[in-house]
Design a protein around this motif. Structure first.
Motif, PDB file in Angstrom:
ATOM      1  N   VAL A 246      31.354  44.364  41.092  1.00  0.00           N
ATOM      2  CA  VAL A 246      31.393  45.093  39.825  1.00  0.00           C
ATOM      3  C   VAL A 246      31.094  46.576  39.976  1.00  0.00           C
ATOM      4  O   VAL A 246      31.948  47.419  39.742  1.00  0.00           O
ATOM      5  N   THR A 247      29.866  46.913  40.338  1.00  0.00           N
ATOM      6  CA  THR A 247      29.459  48.317  40.323  1.00  0.00           C
ATOM      7  C   THR A 247      28.450  48.604  41.424  1.00  0.00           C
ATOM      8  O   THR A 247      27.614  47.749  41.749  1.00  0.00           O
ATOM      9  N   SER A 248      28.526  49.792  41.975  1.00  0.00           N
ATOM     10  CA  SER A 248      27.635  50.162  43.078  1.00  0.00           C
ATOM     11  C   SER A 248      26.211  50.429  42.625  1.00  0.00           C
ATOM     12  O   SER A 248      25.285  50.346  43.431  1.00  0.00           O
ATOM     13  N   ASN A 249      26.032  50.745  41.343  1.00  0.00           N
ATOM     14  CA  ASN A 249      24.710  51.140  40.850  1.00  0.00           C
ATOM     15  C   ASN A 249      24.353  50.345  39.597  1.00  0.00           C
ATOM     16  O   ASN A 249      24.345  50.873  38.482  1.00  0.00           O
ATOM     17  N   PRO A 250      24.049  49.056  39.748  1.00  0.00           N
ATOM     18  CA  PRO A 250      23.730  48.215  38.587  1.00  0.00           C
ATOM     19  C   PRO A 250      22.386  48.596  37.972  1.00  0.00           C
ATOM     20  O   PRO A 250      21.494  49.111  38.656  1.00  0.00           O
ATOM     21  N   SER A 251      22.244  48.330  36.701  1.00  0.00           N
ATOM     22  CA  SER A 251      20.970  48.590  36.028  1.00  0.00           C
ATOM     23  C   SER A 251      19.945  47.533  36.426  1.00  0.00           C
ATOM     24  O   SER A 251      20.308  46.419  36.836  1.00  0.00           O
ATOM     25  N   PRO A 252      18.652  47.823  36.297  1.00  0.00           N
ATOM     26  CA  PRO A 252      17.621  46.811  36.582  1.00  0.00           C
ATOM     27  C   PRO A 252      17.796  45.560  35.723  1.00  0.00           C
ATOM     28  O   PRO A 252      17.551  44.448  36.187  1.00  0.00           O
ATOM     29  N   ARG A 253      18.225  45.750  34.450  1.00  0.00           N
ATOM     30  CA  ARG A 253      18.438  44.585  33.591  1.00  0.00           C
ATOM     31  C   ARG A 253      19.512  43.669  34.147  1.00  0.00           C
ATOM     32  O   ARG A 253      19.372  42.442  34.147  1.00  0.00           O
ATOM     33  N   TYR A 254      20.603  44.253  34.642  1.00  0.00           N
ATOM     34  CA  TYR A 254      21.715  43.490  35.210  1.00  0.00           C
ATOM     35  C   TYR A 254      21.255  42.708  36.433  1.00  0.00           C
ATOM     36  O   TYR A 254      21.520  41.501  36.564  1.00  0.00           O
ATOM     37  N   VAL A 255      20.524  43.358  37.310  1.00  0.00           N
ATOM     38  CA  VAL A 255      20.018  42.690  38.514  1.00  0.00           C
ATOM     39  C   VAL A 255      19.075  41.553  38.129  1.00  0.00           C
ATOM     40  O   VAL A 255      19.123  40.459  38.706  1.00  0.00           O
ATOM     41  N   ALA A 256      18.228  41.802  37.137  1.00  0.00           N
ATOM     42  CA  ALA A 256      17.283  40.765  36.703  1.00  0.00           C
ATOM     43  C   ALA A 256      18.016  39.557  36.123  1.00  0.00           C
ATOM     44  O   ALA A 256      17.624  38.408  36.372  1.00  0.00           O
ATOM     45  N   ALA A 257      19.072  39.801  35.362  1.00  0.00           N
ATOM     46  CA  ALA A 257      19.827  38.696  34.757  1.00  0.00           C
ATOM     47  C   ALA A 257      20.488  37.833  35.825  1.00  0.00           C
ATOM     48  O   ALA A 257      20.467  36.598  35.744  1.00  0.00           O
ATOM     49  N   VAL A 258      21.075  38.456  36.828  1.00  0.00           N
ATOM     50  CA  VAL A 258      21.715  37.695  37.899  1.00  0.00           C
ATOM     51  C   VAL A 258      20.653  36.995  38.750  1.00  0.00           C
ATOM     52  O   VAL A 258      20.843  35.847  39.182  1.00  0.00           O
ATOM     53  N   SER A 259      19.528  37.656  38.976  1.00  0.00           N
ATOM     54  CA  SER A 259      18.437  37.032  39.739  1.00  0.00           C
ATOM     55  C   SER A 259      17.942  35.782  39.033  1.00  0.00           C
ATOM     56  O   SER A 259      17.647  34.761  39.674  1.00  0.00           O
ATOM     57  N   ARG A 260      17.854  35.858  37.721  1.00  0.00           N
ATOM     58  CA  ARG A 260      17.384  34.701  36.946  1.00  0.00           C
ATOM     59  C   ARG A 260      18.350  33.523  37.100  1.00  0.00           C
ATOM     60  O   ARG A 260      17.922  32.368  37.266  1.00  0.00           O
TER      61      ARG A 260
END
Length: 879
Positions: free
Chosen positions: A139-153
Motif C-alpha cells: 500500500v504505502t511506504s509511510n503508514p500511520s501508527p493507527r494503520y500499523v496498529a490495526a494490522v498488528s491487531r
C-alpha cells in the motif's frame, strides 16, 4: 527469565485441576493457577491468619501458572527458578533447557528449538514488524501508527472485521492481509492526492504489470526467460542479494522531498543511474522486438530463435524482429495488445482522434487513469505524428511508440497521483536542469589530485582469519595456542600464512600471518605501502572491558551485531545514529566548503560502482550527489531509447507534488544529463595496462576496480581534484563456511587489488590514492560448527603509495579466550580503536582542515588522541 511449562491440558484429566479459591485468584482473572492433584488443599483460615504468607499456599515445583494474554495464546509458566553459580560470589539466572544434559535426545532438541522459534514468533515486536513490511509492500511506504496498529491487531487476534476474515489463530495471514488491503488508508481515493501517500513501484512488479496489461504472448509452450534481472534493474525473482531483500525498508534518498519530509522510500534505493538506464532500455525494447536481447532487452539471446532448440543458423536478426511486419519471423515472446477500437475497426476519423482513444485506454491499463493531461498530450502527439507520417505499419509503430513512452512516465513508477490536483490548466513548475559540458580535447591538467577508494567487504568479513598471531609472542606467550584452540576448525595452519614483521608496532607478537589468499597484502606490507588496524570497530565512547560493557553506563553503538544497522554505522562513523550522513560524504562537503571559502570551484566528486551506499551521502545541496556507475562502464541508452530521450525528458520536466514521482523524475532527468557527459569521457578512456587477465576481469570486484581506474585516468577531463570511490564485494556472511568460501572471496579480492595497484602505478598516480577496507563487523572467534557468526571489533587494512606501511596500528587482543577482558561472549571482542581513529588521519591526508574535523568526526572528542587515534604522520609518509 521465566521457566516455561507445558499446557496442563496435555496431561490426563485427573493430573491437574484449576485452583478456584479466592487466594488463587488474588491476581485477578489474567492468571489461572493449575495445581497438581497431590499438592494438597488450600487452608483458607490459616492463609488469612498469616496474611497471605505464600509458604502456606499449595504451590510447589509442579504448579503451573497460565497467563491469559489479551492477544495470542496463553503463556504457561512453571513455579520454578534456576540459577547457575560461578565461583563463590557470582551467579546468574539460568535459561531453562528442554533436553537432559546427561542423556540428550533428538526430540528434546526439537522441542527446545520450537520453544525458541515460538518466543520469536510471539515477541511483542513481531506483529508491528510484519504489519509494517506488508503495508509497505502492498500500500504505502509511510503508514500511520493507527494503520500499523490495526494490522498488528489482526495478526495477533487472527480476526479482521469481526470474524469476517481469519480463523482466530495468532498470525493468521488471511486476517492480516485483509486488514492491510481493506483499511481506509488503503482504499481511500482521497489519499491518492496526498503527496506522501503510496510508494515507488518495484521494477519487477512494473515489468510483470506491463507483461499482463500489454498481453505478453507466445505462439508455443516455452519457459519465460527472465535471467540476470538483478544486473539489469536490481531485482531477480527468488534471488535477493541478502536477507534484507532488494532494498532497505528504512531507505531515504540522499536528496529530495522524501528526505526533506523525514519519510522513507524503500524502492527508491533501486533508482540509481545504471539501473534506471537498463530499465528504460529493456522496456523500450519490448514493444518493438519482443522479449529478447535486441537493444539491451530483458530476454536472452536464445529468444531470437523462432522455434526452441533450433540451430544457430535459424537465429533471427534484430532488424527482422523489429520490422513490425507480422509476415516475417518474430520473437517467441512478444506483446499481443490490440486496442479495443482497433478490434472494433474504428478508432476515429483522424490520427489525433485515434491517438486520444488509444492513449486513454492505455492510461487505464498502465497508469490506472492517473496520467496527467500534460503527459497524455505528449504521448498523443507522438502517436499522431508516427501514425500520420509512417507509410508502412504506421498504426503498429504508433502503438509501440506510445507503449515505450508510458514506461518512462513518472505516473507508471508510482502509486499516487503525480500532482495534488489533476487539472489540465494547473500551472506547473518546470524543472531547472543545467547541462554539463566537459572539455575532451585538451583539458587543463589537474594538480594535487587525491582519491580515496572505499573497499567494502559486505556480510562481515572474518578478519581474524585475515590477520593472525604467528610467532614471537613475547608479551602474550599463549596467544598462538589460544588462537588454535578458540578458532577450532576455523583456524588456519601457521605454515600456510604469509608472515610479516610487526616488531615496530607494539603488538603482543612480533610476527603475524596474513591469509594465504592475500599475497598482494604481504607484498605491499613488506614494501611499506600497506598497514593494518587491529581490533577496530564502531564506538560512541571507549569501553575498557566487558564489565563496562555490561554495566549499562556506557553508550553502545546502535543495534550491535545487526547487519543493516552496523553497515550504516560503519559507513557513517557516528555509531549512535545510523541515519546521519556518510563519512566520505561529510569529507566531501567539508573540502568543497573549504574551496568555496577561498573562492574556488568545487573540488570533490563521489562515485559508487555498486548501488547507492550510505558512505557517500552528504548534506543536500553542498556537493553533487555521487554518481553511480556500472562496473562495466557508464550505462548508456540504447539506440531506440536514445531516439525518444527528448520525449522522456518532456514527460519528467515538471516538478511533481508527489514525493515519489518527484524522486523518479528528478533522478531520470539528472541521470540523462550526467551519463551523457560521463559517457563521452569514460568511453574514450583506456587503461595503461589494458584489462586484467580474463580470470581477474570477470569478477565483479575486478570490474569495479577497473572502472575506478578509468575514472582516475580521466581526472583531467572531469576536472577532479578530490575523488572518492565506493566498491563492494559481497558474500562474507559465512555462517555456514569454515574457510573455503572465505578463501575464494579473498582470492578474487587479491587478484582485483593486484590489477588495480599495477594500473595506478603505471598511471604514475599510486602515491595519490589511498584504499580503505571496511566491513560491518568481524565474526566470532569461535565456530558455530559450520562457520562463524556476527561479532564486533575486527582487523582492517589500508593501502596506498603514500601509506607509511609495514605497521599494525591499534592493539591486537592479547587474550582470545572467553576470560579475556574484551570478550563479551563467543569471541565477540570490544574494539579498542574506533573508526574515528583511522578516519582522522585519512581526512587530514585528504586536506580536511583541523578546524573542520569535528564536522567530519562528531565523536572524535570522546576518544583520547594518544590512545585511540592514529597520528597522521604514523599513517602516511610526509609529502
Amino acid at each position: 527469565l521465566h521457566v516455561g511449562a507445558p499446557d496442563p491440558a496435555t496431561f490426563d484429566t485427573s493430573v491437574y485441576t484449576v485452583c478456584e479459591t479466592p487466594i488463587c485468584q488474588v491476581r485477578q482473572h489474567a492468571v489461572i493457577v493449575h495445581l497438581r492433584a497431590d499438592s494438597g488443599v488450600v487452608d483458607e483460615d490459616a492463609t488469612r491468619r498469616r496474611r497471605l504468607n505464600t509458604d502456606l499456599l499449595p504451590f510447589d515445583e509442579h504448579t503451573i501458572f497460565e497467563i491469559k494474554q489479551s492477544q495470542g495464546p496463553s503463556l504457561f509458566l512453571s513455579n520454578r527458578v534456576s540459577y547457575v553459580s560461578v565461583g563463590k560470589n557470582s551467579y546468574f539466572r539460568n535459561p531453562p533447557v528442554y533436553h537432559s544434559l546427561i542423556d540428550p535426545t533428538r526430540h528434546d532438541a526439537l522441542y527446545e528449538t520450537d520453544a525458541v522459534l515460538s518466543s520469536f514468533d510471539h515477541h511483542s515486536n513481531t506483529a508491528p514488524f510484519v504489519a509494517t513490511k506488508l503495508i509497505q509492500a502492498l500500500v504505502t511506504s509511510n503508514p500511520s501508527p493507527r494503520y500499523v496498529a490495526a494490522v498488528s491487531r489482526a495478526f495477533r487476534t487472527g480476526w479482521y472485521d469481526g470474524e469476517a476474515f481469519g480463523t482466530g489463530r495468532y498470525g493468521d495471514l488471511a486476517a492480516t492481509v485483509a486488514a492491510v488491503v481493506l483499511d481506509r488508508e488503503a482504499r481511500s481515493g482521497t489519499l491518492d492526492n496526498d503527496p506522501t501517500h503510496g510508494s515507488v513501484r518495484e521494477p519487477f512488479i512494473k515489468l510483470l504489470h506491463y507483461f499482463r496489461a500489454m498481453e505478453l504472448v507466445s505462439q508455443e509452450e516455452r519457459q519465460l526467460p527472465l535471467n540476470k534481472l538483478d544486473e539489469e534493474f536490481g531485482q531477480e525473482s527468488h534471488d535477493a542479494p541478502s536477507v534484507f531483500g532488494f532494498f532497505l525498508s528504512e531507505y531515504q534518498p540522499p536528496t529530495g522531498p522524501v528526505l526533506e519530509k523525514g519519510l522513507v522510500s524503500p524502492e527508491s534505493q533501486l533508482l540509481d543511474a545504471p539501473k534506471m538506464v537498463n530499465y528504460l532500455n529493456g522496456m523500450v525494447s519490448l514493444p518493438r522486438y519482443g522479449l529478447n536481447s535486441c537493444e539491451n532487452g530483458f530476454g536472452s539471446d536464445n529468444e531470437r530463435f523462432v522455434i526452441k532448440d533450433q540451430s544457430w543458423e535459424g537465429k533471427v536478426r534484430c532488424g527482422t524482429l523489429g520490422d513490425y511486419n507480422d509476415t516475417t519471423a518474430k520473437s517467441p515472446f512478444r506483446l499481443g495488445y490490440t486496442p479495443s477500437c482497433v478490434k472494433k475497426g474504428y478508432c476515429g476519423a483522424t490520427a489525433e482522434e485515434a491517438a486520444a482513444t488509444i492513449v486513454s485506454e492505455m492510461d487505464i491499463l498502465l497508469t490506472a487513469g492517473r496520467l496527467h493531461p500534460s503527459n497524455q498530450e505528449i504521448i498523443e502527439n507522438a502517436f499522431s505524428e508516427i501514425f500520420a507520417t509512417e507509410e508502412n505499419f504506421g498504426l503498429g509503430k504508433a502503438i509501440a511508440g506510445a507503449q515505450q513512452l508510458f514506461t518512462a512516465t513518472p505516473e507508471f513508477q508510482i502509486t499516487n497521483r503525480l500532482f495534488s490536483r489533476n487539472a489540465s490548466n494547473l500551472e506547473l513548475e518546470v524543472r531547472n536542469v543545467t547541462e554539463e559540458v566537459l572539455d575532451l580535447t585538451e583539458p587543463e591538467p589537474v594538480t594535487d589530485y587525491k582519491a580515496i577508494v572505499y573497499l567494502y567487504m559486505g556480510g562481515a568479513m572474518d578478519s581474524y582469519s585475515l590477520l593472525v598471531p604467528h610467532s614471537n609472542c613475547i608479551i602474550a606467550p599463549e596467544l598462538v595456542h589460544q588462537y588454535k584452540n578458540v578458532r577450532g576448525d576455523i583456524a588456519i595452519d601457521l605454515s600456510d600464512l604469509h608472515s610479516v614483521n610487526a616488531t615496530d608496532s607494539d603488538q603482543p607478537c612480533d610476527t603475524f600471518g596474513i591469509h594465504p589468499s592475500m599475497t598482494i597484502l604481504k607484498e605491499l606490507y613488506d614494501s611499506r605501502m600497506a598497514s593494518f588496524v587491529a581490533n577496530m570497530g564502531p564506538l560512541v565512547e571507549p569501553i575498557a572491558n566487558k564489565e563496562e560493557f555490561k554495566s549499562g553506563l556506557k553508550e553502545l553503538p546502535q543495534s550491535l551485531f545487526a547487519h543493516n544497522t552496523q553497515k550504516h554505522v560503519t559507513q557513517t562513523v557516528y555509531a549512535q545514529d545510523a541515519s546521519t550522513d556518510g563519512i566520505l560524504g561529510r569529507i566531501g562537503d567539508v573540502v568543497n566548503t573549504q574551496a568555496q571559502a577561498q573562492e574556488q570551484k568545487d573540488v570533490f566528486d563521489g562515485y559508487s560502482i555498486k548501488d547507492t551506499p550510505k558512505v557517500l551521502e552528504g548534506k543536500a545541496g553542498v556537493s553533487r550527489v555521487a554518481d553511480v556507475l556500472d562496473s562495466k562502464g557508464v550505462a548508456g541508452l540504447s539506440s531506440s531509447a536514445n531516439n525518444i530521450q527528448s520525449l522522456m525528458k518532456e514527460l519528467n520536466k515538471h516538478v511533481a507534488t508527489s514525493i515519489f514521482g518527484e524522486t523518479f523524475s528528478d533522478k531520470i532527468v539528472s541521470t540523462f544529463s550526467r551519463i551523457e557527459a560521463l559517457g563521452k569521457v569514460l568511453g574514450s578512456s583506456t587503461l595503461v595496462n589494458g584489462d586484467c587477465a580474463s580470470e581477474y576481469a570477470n569478477t565483479s570486484i575486478g570490474q569495479q576496480l577497473q572502472q575506478v581506474a578509468r575514472v582516475i585516468s580521466s581526472r583531467d577531463a572531469l576536472k577532479a581534484k578530490r575523488d572518492v570511490f565506493y566498491v563492494e564485494q559481497g558474500g562474507y556472511d559465512t555462517h555456514s563456511d569454515n574457510g573455503p568460501r572465505l578463501t575464494s572471496l579473498l582470492s578474487d579480492a587479491n587478484n582485483a587489488l593486484r590489477c588495480f595497484v599495477d594500473e595506478l602505478i603505471a598511471q604514475v598516480i599510486w602515491a595519490n590514492v589511498t584504499i580503505v577496507q571496511a566491513s560491518e563487523f568481524a565474526r566470532t572467534l569461535t565456530s558455530n560448527g559450520l562457520g562463524t557468526d556476527h561479532a564486533w571489533g575486527g582487523n582492517y587494512f589500508v593501502l596506498g603509495g603514500s601509506v607509511a606501511g609495514g605497521k599494525i596500528h591499534g592493539q591486537y587482543p592479547s587474550d582470545l579466550t572467553e576470560d579475556g577482558p574484551l570478550n563479551v561472549g563467543r569471541g565477540r571482542l570490544i574494539p579498542t580503536t574506533p573508526w574515528e581513529g583511522l578516519w582522522k588521519g585519512v581526512a587530514e591526508w585528504f586536506d580536511v582542515d583541523q578546524e573542520n574535523m569535528a564536522k567530519v568526526l562528531p565523536n572524535l572528542d570522546n576518544f583520547d588522541e594518544l590512545e585511540h587515534v592514529i597520528a597522521t604522520h604514523d599513517l602516511f609518509v610526509s609529502a
